[in-house]
Design a protein around this motif. Structure first.
Motif, short mmCIF file in Angstrom:
data_model
loop_
_atom_site.label_atom_id
_atom_site.label_comp_id
_atom_site.label_asym_id
_atom_site.label_seq_id
_atom_site.Cartn_x
_atom_site.Cartn_y
_atom_site.Cartn_z
N LEU A 154 0.74 -1.24 0.00
CA LEU A 154 0.06 -0.07 -0.09
C LEU A 154 0.88 1.23 0.20
N ILE A 155 1.88 1.36 0.78
CA ILE A 155 3.00 2.42 0.86
C ILE A 155 3.41 2.74 -0.27
N PHE A 156 3.96 1.54 -0.99
CA PHE A 156 4.82 1.65 -2.30
C PHE A 156 3.90 2.19 -3.32
N LEU A 157 2.61 1.64 -3.26
CA LEU A 157 1.80 2.13 -4.54
C LEU A 157 1.53 3.66 -4.18
N ALA B 107 1.49 9.04 5.64
CA ALA B 107 1.40 8.95 7.16
C ALA B 107 -0.09 9.38 7.72
N ASP B 108 -0.66 10.55 7.22
CA ASP B 108 -1.95 10.94 7.79
C ASP B 108 -2.75 9.87 7.42
N MET B 109 -2.83 9.31 6.15
CA MET B 109 -4.04 8.41 6.06
C MET B 109 -3.85 7.12 6.80
N LEU B 110 -2.55 6.41 7.03
CA LEU B 110 -2.26 5.30 7.43
C LEU B 110 -2.22 5.72 9.08
N LYS B 111 -2.28 6.76 9.63
CA LYS B 111 -2.27 7.22 10.89
C LYS B 111 -0.89 6.42 11.41
N MET B 112 0.11 6.93 10.93
CA MET B 112 1.48 6.60 11.44
C MET B 112 2.26 7.59 11.41
N ASN B 113 3.60 7.49 11.88
CA ASN B 113 4.48 8.79 11.67
C ASN B 113 5.21 8.79 10.37
N VAL B 114 5.69 9.78 9.99
CA VAL B 114 6.43 10.02 8.71
C VAL B 114 7.56 9.16 8.74
N GLN C 165 7.97 6.31 10.03
CA GLN C 165 7.53 4.99 9.62
C GLN C 165 7.32 4.82 8.41
N VAL C 166 6.78 5.71 7.53
CA VAL C 166 6.49 5.64 6.11
C VAL C 166 7.86 5.34 5.52
N TYR C 167 8.85 6.23 5.89
CA TYR C 167 10.21 6.34 5.34
C TYR C 167 10.88 4.66 5.59
N ASN C 168 10.68 4.21 6.91
CA ASN C 168 11.10 2.86 7.22
C ASN C 168 10.51 2.13 6.21
N TYR D 197 3.42 5.00 -7.21
CA TYR D 197 2.43 4.87 -8.36
C TYR D 197 1.53 6.26 -8.39
N TYR D 198 1.13 6.53 -7.24
CA TYR D 198 0.11 7.81 -7.14
C TYR D 198 0.84 9.16 -6.70
N GLN D 199 2.18 8.86 -6.17
CA GLN D 199 2.96 9.92 -6.05
C GLN D 199 2.56 10.91 -4.96
N ASP D 200 1.99 10.05 -4.03
CA ASP D 200 1.58 10.72 -2.64
C ASP D 200 2.86 10.89 -1.78
N THR D 201 2.92 12.00 -1.24
CA THR D 201 4.08 12.52 -0.30
C THR D 201 4.02 11.62 1.12
N PRO D 202 5.04 11.28 1.78
CA PRO D 202 5.11 10.82 3.03
C PRO D 202 4.40 10.97 3.78
N ASP D 203 4.09 12.63 3.94
CA ASP D 203 3.14 13.22 5.23
C ASP D 203 1.84 12.61 4.52
N GLU D 204 1.49 12.70 3.49
CA GLU D 204 0.00 12.23 2.95
C GLU D 204 -0.18 10.85 3.36
#
Length: 174
Positions: A129-132, A145-152, A154-157, A136-143
Motif C-alpha cells: 500500500l505504501i509503495f503504491l 502517514a496521515d492516511m495510515l495514521k502513522m509517523n512520517v 515509519q513511512v520512510y522505514n 504510483y500515485y506519487q503521494d507525499t510521505p506526509d500524506e
C-alpha cells in the motif's frame, strides 16, 4: 458477543450477519475508504464492501479465535480484498490501445509498470500500500502517514525496507 456472532454466521443465520455488520461495519468501511482513497477508486468502494461481507460469510468456518480476534480477522480480509482491487484498478488503467502508442513507448512504460507491480506483490500488504501510494500515485510521505495514521518516519522505514527487499529480489534474478 463475538462467539455468538460466529456461531450464527457458521449456521448461516442472517441475524449473525446483521450483528456482525452492526459491530464491525464501521471499521470495515473506514478501512476500505483508507485504502481506496483516490478519486478513481471511490466508485469501487461499495463493490469491495459487498465482497468483504460475502467473503466473511463464506469463510467464517476458517476463523480461529485462538489466532486472532474477529475484528482483526475481518479487517485482514478487508485489507487484502482492497489491495487486490487496487492492483486490478492499476492494471486496468495501464491498458492503452496499442494503436495509440508509439512502438517504443509501449515496451518501455507498460512493461516497467507491470514489472514494478510484480515486484511489489512480494512485499507485505502494508508495504504494498505504501509503495503504491508513494511510487504510483506519487503521494507525499506526509500524506501517506496521515492516511495510515502513522509517523512520517515509519513511512520512510517501510519504503526503505521495501526497496531493500525488492533489490534483493532483483539481485536474485540477475
Amino acid at each position: 458477543m463475538e462467539k455468538e456472532i460466529v456461531a450464527l454466521l457458521i449456521n448461516r443465520d442472517f441475524l449473525g450477519l446483521e450483528q456482525f455488520i452492526d459491530l464491525f461495519g464501521t471499521d470495515i468501511i473506514k478501512c476500505i475508504q483508507a485504502i481506496l482513497s483516490h478519486s478513481g477508486e471511490i466508485n469501487y468502494r461499495k463493490e469491495v464492501e459487498n465482497e468483504v461481507f460475502y467473503r466473511i460469510w463464506q469463510k467464517i468456518s476458517t476463523y480461529d479465535a485462538e489466532k486472532s480476534s474477529l475484528k482483526t480477522w475481518s479487517l485482514t480480509i478487508t485489507r487484502n480484498i482492497c489491495l487486490d482491487k487496487k492492483r486490478l484498478i492499476i492494471r486496468e488503467r495501464n491498458i492503452i490501445p496499442m494503436d495509440q502508442l508509439p512502438e517504443n513507448t509501449f515496451e518501455a512504460d507498460y512493461f516497467e509498470k507491470e514489472h514494478f507491480l510484480e515486484l511489489v506483490k512480494h512485499l507485505t500488504t502494508e508495504d504494498q500500500l505504501i509503495f503504491l501510494k508513494y511510487y504510483y500515485y506519487q503521494d507525499t510521505p506526509d500524506e501517506i502517514a496521515d492516511m495510515l495514521k502513522m509517523n512520517v518516519s515509519q513511512v520512510y522505514n517501510h519504503l526503505s525496507r521495501g526497496r531493500k527487499k525488492i533489490k534483493e529480489m532483483i539481485d536474485l534474478t540477475l
